[in-house]
Design an enzyme around this catalytic site. Structure first.
Site, PDB file in Angstrom:
ATOM      1  N   TYR A  71      27.351  63.362  38.341  1.00  0.00           N
ATOM      2  CA  TYR A  71      27.478  65.016  38.421  1.00  0.00           C
ATOM      3  C   TYR A  71      26.303  65.423  39.117  1.00  0.00           C
ATOM      4  O   TYR A  71      25.457  64.644  39.841  1.00  0.00           O
ATOM      5  CB  TYR A  71      27.831  65.402  37.183  1.00  0.00           C
ATOM      6  N   LYS A  98      33.570  67.381  38.779  1.00  0.00           N
ATOM      7  CA  LYS A  98      34.010  68.145  37.519  1.00  0.00           C
ATOM      8  C   LYS A  98      35.044  67.412  36.803  1.00  0.00           C
ATOM      9  O   LYS A  98      34.941  67.612  35.694  1.00  0.00           O
ATOM     10  CB  LYS A  98      34.435  69.591  38.112  1.00  0.00           C
ATOM     11  N   GLU A 109      36.538  76.179  41.785  1.00  0.00           N
ATOM     12  CA  GLU A 109      35.152  75.745  41.864  1.00  0.00           C
ATOM     13  C   GLU A 109      34.586  75.881  43.218  1.00  0.00           C
ATOM     14  O   GLU A 109      35.001  75.772  44.375  1.00  0.00           O
ATOM     15  CB  GLU A 109      35.007  74.392  41.389  1.00  0.00           C
ATOM     16  N   ASP A 110      33.085  76.878  43.035  1.00  0.00           N
ATOM     17  CA  ASP A 110      32.347  76.810  44.266  1.00  0.00           C
ATOM     18  C   ASP A 110      33.100  77.429  45.577  1.00  0.00           C
ATOM     19  O   ASP A 110      33.022  76.918  46.723  1.00  0.00           O
ATOM     20  CB  ASP A 110      31.961  75.505  44.590  1.00  0.00           C
ATOM     21  N   ALA A 127      22.364  88.227  42.265  1.00  0.00           N
ATOM     22  CA  ALA A 127      23.596  88.756  41.877  1.00  0.00           C
ATOM     23  C   ALA A 127      24.746  88.458  42.680  1.00  0.00           C
ATOM     24  O   ALA A 127      25.376  88.958  43.027  1.00  0.00           O
ATOM     25  CB  ALA A 127      23.040  89.956  41.512  1.00  0.00           C
ATOM     26  N   GLY A 128      24.990  86.970  42.638  1.00  0.00           N
ATOM     27  CA  GLY A 128      26.140  86.434  43.454  1.00  0.00           C
ATOM     28  C   GLY A 128      27.328  86.066  42.295  1.00  0.00           C
ATOM     29  O   GLY A 128      27.224  86.568  41.203  1.00  0.00           O
ATOM     30  N   THR A 129      27.996  85.069  42.551  1.00  0.00           N
ATOM     31  CA  THR A 129      29.087  84.725  41.680  1.00  0.00           C
ATOM     32  C   THR A 129      28.645  84.232  40.332  1.00  0.00           C
ATOM     33  O   THR A 129      28.996  85.073  39.432  1.00  0.00           O
ATOM     34  CB  THR A 129      29.741  83.318  42.215  1.00  0.00           C
ATOM     35  N   ALA A 130      27.694  83.509  40.224  1.00  0.00           N
ATOM     36  CA  ALA A 130      27.188  83.106  38.757  1.00  0.00           C
ATOM     37  C   ALA A 130      26.421  84.304  38.449  1.00  0.00           C
ATOM     38  O   ALA A 130      26.698  84.621  37.067  1.00  0.00           O
ATOM     39  CB  ALA A 130      26.250  81.932  38.948  1.00  0.00           C
ATOM     40  N   ASN A 145      21.085  75.360  41.508  1.00  0.00           N
ATOM     41  CA  ASN A 145      21.377  73.766  41.520  1.00  0.00           C
ATOM     42  C   ASN A 145      21.295  73.588  43.018  1.00  0.00           C
ATOM     43  O   ASN A 145      21.927  74.123  43.722  1.00  0.00           O
ATOM     44  CB  ASN A 145      22.631  73.330  40.763  1.00  0.00           C
ATOM     45  N   ASN A 152      27.370  74.721  33.141  1.00  0.00           N
ATOM     46  CA  ASN A 152      28.658  74.956  32.744  1.00  0.00           C
ATOM     47  C   ASN A 152      29.399  73.798  32.349  1.00  0.00           C
ATOM     48  O   ASN A 152      30.308  74.033  31.561  1.00  0.00           O
ATOM     49  CB  ASN A 152      29.565  75.890  33.923  1.00  0.00           C
TER      50      ASN A 152
HETATM   51  N1  NAD Z   1      23.660  76.191  35.953  1.00  0.00           N
HETATM   52  C1  NAD Z   1      24.914  76.318  35.985  1.00  0.00           C
HETATM   53  O1  NAD Z   1      25.575  76.277  35.665  1.00  0.00           O
HETATM   54  C2  NAD Z   1      25.325  77.224  37.516  1.00  0.00           C
HETATM   55  C3  NAD Z   1      26.660  77.753  37.572  1.00  0.00           C
HETATM   56  C4  NAD Z   1      26.666  78.052  38.801  1.00  0.00           C
HETATM   57  C5  NAD Z   1      25.969  78.258  39.980  1.00  0.00           C
HETATM   58  N2  NAD Z   1      24.697  77.778  39.596  1.00  0.00           N
HETATM   59  C6  NAD Z   1      23.632  78.004  40.725  1.00  0.00           C
HETATM   60  O2  NAD Z   1      23.573  79.266  41.050  1.00  0.00           O
HETATM   61  C7  NAD Z   1      23.220  79.491  42.449  1.00  0.00           C
HETATM   62  C8  NAD Z   1      24.068  80.589  42.960  1.00  0.00           C
HETATM   63  O3  NAD Z   1      25.072  80.002  42.648  1.00  0.00           O
HETATM   64  P1  NAD Z   1      26.591  81.104  43.307  1.00  0.00           P
HETATM   65  O4  NAD Z   1      27.677  80.493  43.250  1.00  0.00           O
HETATM   66  O5  NAD Z   1      26.133  82.201  42.261  1.00  0.00           O
HETATM   67  O6  NAD Z   1      26.220  81.454  44.568  1.00  0.00           O
HETATM   68  P2  NAD Z   1      26.093  82.980  45.469  1.00  0.00           P
HETATM   69  O7  NAD Z   1      26.248  82.599  47.138  1.00  0.00           O
HETATM   70  O8  NAD Z   1      27.639  83.342  45.021  1.00  0.00           O
HETATM   71  O9  NAD Z   1      25.192  83.849  44.865  1.00  0.00           O
HETATM   72  C9  NAD Z   1      23.709  83.603  45.157  1.00  0.00           C
HETATM   73  C10 NAD Z   1      23.318  85.012  45.263  1.00  0.00           C
HETATM   74  O10 NAD Z   1      22.053  85.041  45.309  1.00  0.00           O
HETATM   75  C11 NAD Z   1      21.393  85.845  46.468  1.00  0.00           C
HETATM   76  N3  NAD Z   1      20.138  85.279  47.158  1.00  0.00           N
HETATM   77  C12 NAD Z   1      20.015  84.374  48.008  1.00  0.00           C
HETATM   78  N4  NAD Z   1      18.810  84.471  48.306  1.00  0.00           N
HETATM   79  C13 NAD Z   1      18.137  85.406  47.907  1.00  0.00           C
HETATM   80  C14 NAD Z   1      16.725  85.827  47.415  1.00  0.00           C
HETATM   81  N5  NAD Z   1      15.868  84.965  48.344  1.00  0.00           N
HETATM   82  N6  NAD Z   1      16.485  86.398  46.758  1.00  0.00           N
HETATM   83  C15 NAD Z   1      17.336  87.187  45.778  1.00  0.00           C
HETATM   84  N7  NAD Z   1      18.759  86.954  45.984  1.00  0.00           N
HETATM   85  C16 NAD Z   1      18.982  85.779  46.701  1.00  0.00           C
HETATM   86  C17 NAD Z   1      22.748  86.077  47.401  1.00  0.00           C
HETATM   87  O11 NAD Z   1      22.775  87.199  48.231  1.00  0.00           O
HETATM   88  C18 NAD Z   1      23.690  85.831  46.248  1.00  0.00           C
HETATM   89  O12 NAD Z   1      24.145  87.051  46.073  1.00  0.00           O
HETATM   90  C19 NAD Z   1      23.336  77.858  42.813  1.00  0.00           C
HETATM   91  O13 NAD Z   1      22.159  77.314  43.225  1.00  0.00           O
HETATM   92  C20 NAD Z   1      23.995  77.374  41.940  1.00  0.00           C
HETATM   93  O14 NAD Z   1      23.958  75.899  42.045  1.00  0.00           O
HETATM   94  C21 NAD Z   1      24.428  77.148  38.493  1.00  0.00           C
HETATM   95  O1  LMR Z   2      27.896  72.214  39.386  1.00  0.00           O
HETATM   96  C1  LMR Z   2      27.164  72.544  38.774  1.00  0.00           C
HETATM   97  O2  LMR Z   2      26.044  71.839  38.404  1.00  0.00           O
HETATM   98  C2  LMR Z   2      27.004  73.787  38.039  1.00  0.00           C
HETATM   99  C3  LMR Z   2      27.619  74.879  38.884  1.00  0.00           C
HETATM  100  O3  LMR Z   2      29.028  74.973  38.856  1.00  0.00           O
HETATM  101  C4  LMR Z   2      27.084  75.193  40.282  1.00  0.00           C
HETATM  102  O4  LMR Z   2      27.772  75.552  41.124  1.00  0.00           O
HETATM  103  O5  LMR Z   2      25.919  74.803  40.465  1.00  0.00           O
HETATM  104 MN    MN Z   3      29.969  75.487  40.625  1.00  0.00          MN
END
Ligand code: NAD
Ligand code: LMR
Ligand code: MN
Length: 545
Positions: free
Chosen positions: A92, A165, A236-237, A293-296, A405, A450
């Site tokens: 993963y 996943k 996902e994603d 402040a995106g998806t996650a 990530n 997650n």
């Molecule tokens: N740990 C987890 O379980 C987990 C789960 C989901 C996503 N993530 C990680 O979170 C990150 C974002 O994923 P997402 O799906 O939300 O993506 P996304 O594209 O929906 O959101 C990213 C956000 O960050 C903003 N951004 C980009 N550069 C920036 C900067 N320099 N300063 C401030 N904001 C900035 C973007 O405009 C966007 O709103 C990824 O690296 C993903 O791997 C981790």
């Molecule tokens: O896939 C992962 O490790 C967590 C999350 O769903 C992500 O998009 O980063």
């Molecule tokens: Mn994901």
């Protein structure tokens, strides 16, 4: 039609390899098609693990394990279950990011996935049936490859995240691997590198969006709902706007889940609850900065906000605890290009004397003095020493979760956060982090990924054939994990360790199934969530089938 011996050897769901017994070899006409020695599953596992240890890089290790996955699912999941902590970062995240980036160049096997092309919508139903190959599909992970982890748009190559996943669903919670289907919606890609690559295996045109895109997604949802009754549909994603739109459109009608929004929301809330158990503080007293402040990021905020409402705050009081920072800086009600998910949590300029200067994280941390800082920005190293020490000066136990990530995109390293705050920070990271030794204390670092929650959530919902995934089911999942933390031990992690993934996936599944029953969302006869989950749980053992 009865499968021949050759069919069985080529079918990863039926193949036992050298573990086919003398009797089975006769029964299936496998005589002479395998070396004479009959192996036990345990001895196959030993042999595979020895080979695995010979591989020098993580990518080689993953490719090797995938050959086992492609040949023999029972063997793959047996060895995975015995080495969960070691294999998670290989199978993963983060190693999966490398295979996604290089998918077309590494391609050897489609891994029983369904590849659905927006250019051939009339083939969709046939494609899904072909990929399912008569199996009773109960769980789909689908991606359109637009926002893979934090590495962006990888088109068809994103299919690996669906496969990965699903592997974790089985390894962690015991979802039957024969009931799952990975899917990629190939709507094109805007990744120039892929479009210029002769070997790229996906549709070579830019992403289709707007009505045509949503019609394609809707065709897919209708089609899988028709073909696979009782399905749990995991998204996902997807890109930031599409992820939110799709979840809102379907969540009240079908059993569906968005991992990046809801799964991440649950695990981070659980981590925060664990951290507060350690610090002895209350959630309703925390000021929260979301960086990215995106998806996650907004998914987590939404989850923590719901928790504040449950704790008795009024909506307008609860919203006051949140500060969203994105590329534009602190988000205000007059900031251009706000997304629907951001809007409820924006601030007013009149709240700050220096509102126009709040354009970066440092100035926001100085102005707000947050207690919680969560990074989902993909901005590597954004939590710098001066930002972190500033935060730690104004709060007793700062809760800091750099979650982006894969590894190279994380906003900070766990070790730095512990050292910069002199051991005060309560830290969780998105990818696994080694414990940090600091001034005689061993700080265990929780993994707020997650993956710690979606497998149990899915198994629990499937076990009772739930109508929908309700907010209450989501909330119990977070609470069931947050309660497991041992808050008495110095340096304790804010989340339970990955080595116990199997155990707490069951805890989550039981809680979720029971909540569905309580709310009359179950569609089968079970009145006990635990029983329902145990009845569905698959274990990696050879069966005569
Ligand atoms: N740990 C987890 O379980 C987990 C789960 C989901 C996503 N993530 C990680 O979170 C990150 C974002 O994923 P997402 O799906 O939300 O993506 P996304 O594209 O929906 O959101 C990213 C956000 O960050 C903003 N951004 C980009 N550069 C920036 C900067 N320099 N300063 C401030 N904001 C900035 C973007 O405009 C966007 O709103 C990824 O690296 C993903 O791997 C981790
Ligand atoms: O896939 C992962 O490790 C967590 C999350 O769903 C992500 O998009 O980063
Ligand atoms: Mn994901």
């Amino acid at each position: 039609m009865e499968k021949t011996g050759q069919d069985r050897l080529n079918d990863p769901f039926l193949n036992h390899g050298t573990a086919f017994t003398e009797e089975q070899r006769k029964q299936y006409h496998l005589e002479g098609m395998l070396p004479p020695q009959e192996q036990s599953l345990e001895s196959q596992v030993r042999e595979v693990y020895l080979q695995y240890q010979e591989k020098s890089t993580n990518l080689e290790k993953r490719i090797f394990l995938m050959t086992i996955f492609n040949t023999n699912r029972v063997l793959f999941f047996k060895i995975f279950s015995e080495h969960v902590t070691e294999f998670m970062p290989i199978v993963y995240d983060p190693t999966i990011a490398e295979t996604i980036e290089n998918y077309s160049h590494l391609f050897v096997n489609p891994q029983n996935a369904a590849f659905l092309s927006i250019d051939k919508p009339d083939q969709m139903e046939a494609s899904l049936k072909n990929a399912a190959d008569g199996r009773d599909i109960k769980l789909i992970v689908v991606t359109d490859g637009e926002e893979i982890l934090g590495i962006g748009d990888w088109g068809t190559q994103g299919v690996d995240i669906s496969v990965g996943k699903l592997m974790v669903y089985t390894a962690a919670a015991g979802v039957d691997p024969a009931c799952v289907l990975p899917v990629v919606l190939d709507v094109g890609t805007n990744n120039e590198k892929l479009l210029k690559d002769d070997l790229y295996l996906g549709n070579k045109h830019s992403r289709v969006n707007g009505d045509k895109y949503y019609q394609f997604v809707d065709q897919f949802v209708q089609c899988v709902e028709k073909l696979f009754p009782g399905l749990y549909l995991h998204f996902e994603d997807f890109g930031r706007d599409n992820a939110d739109n799709i979840l809102k459109k379907y969540r009240e009608h079908i059993l569906t889940f968005n991992d990046d929004i809801q799964g991440t929301g649950i695990i981070v809330l659980a981590g925060i609850l664990g951290a507060l158990k350690i610090s002895g503080q209350k959630l309703t007293e925390q000021k929260y900065v979301c960086f990215g402040a995106g998806t996650a990021g907004t998914g987590i905020v939404e989850q923590v906000y719901s928790e504040m409402l449950q704790a008795g705050l009024k909506p307008e009081e609860a919203r006051q605890h949140f500060y969203l920072v994105d590329k534009q800086g602190l988000l205000f009600d007059d900031t251009p290009d706000l997304t629907p998910a951001q809007k409820p949590f924006v601030r007013k300029r009149s709240e700050f004397a220096n509102a126009d200067q709040l354009k970066d994280l440092k100035s926001v941390v100085q102005a707000v003095h947050p207690d919680i800082l969560v990074g989902t920005s993909t901005r590597s190293g954004a939590f710098t020493q001066d930002i972190v020490t500033e935060m730690a000066e104004h709060t007793e136990r700062p809760i800091i979760f750099p979650l982006s990530n894969p590894t190279q995109l994380a906003e900070a390293k766990a070790q730095d956060l512990i050292e910069w705050t002199k051991g005060k920070a309560l830290v969780a990271t998105g990818i696994p982090a080694d414990p940090v030794d600091y001034q005689g204390v061993k700080y265990e670092i929780g993994q707020a990924n997650n993956a710690l929650v979606y497998p149990g959530l899915g198994l629990g919902a499937l076990a009772v054939n739930a109508k929908v995934l309700s907010d209450e089911m989501i909330s119990v999942a977070a609470h069931s994990l947050g309660g497991i933390v041992d808050s008495t031990k110095p340096g304790a992690a804010v989340l339970p360790p990955v080595e116990k993934l199997n155990i707490f996936s069951q805890t989550v599944a039981h809680a979720v199934a029971n909540q569905a029953i309580k709310d009359h969302l179950n569609q089968n006869e079970y009145d006990d969530g635990k029983q329902a989950v145990e009845a569905l749980r698959w274990a990696p053992e050879y069966k005569n089938e």
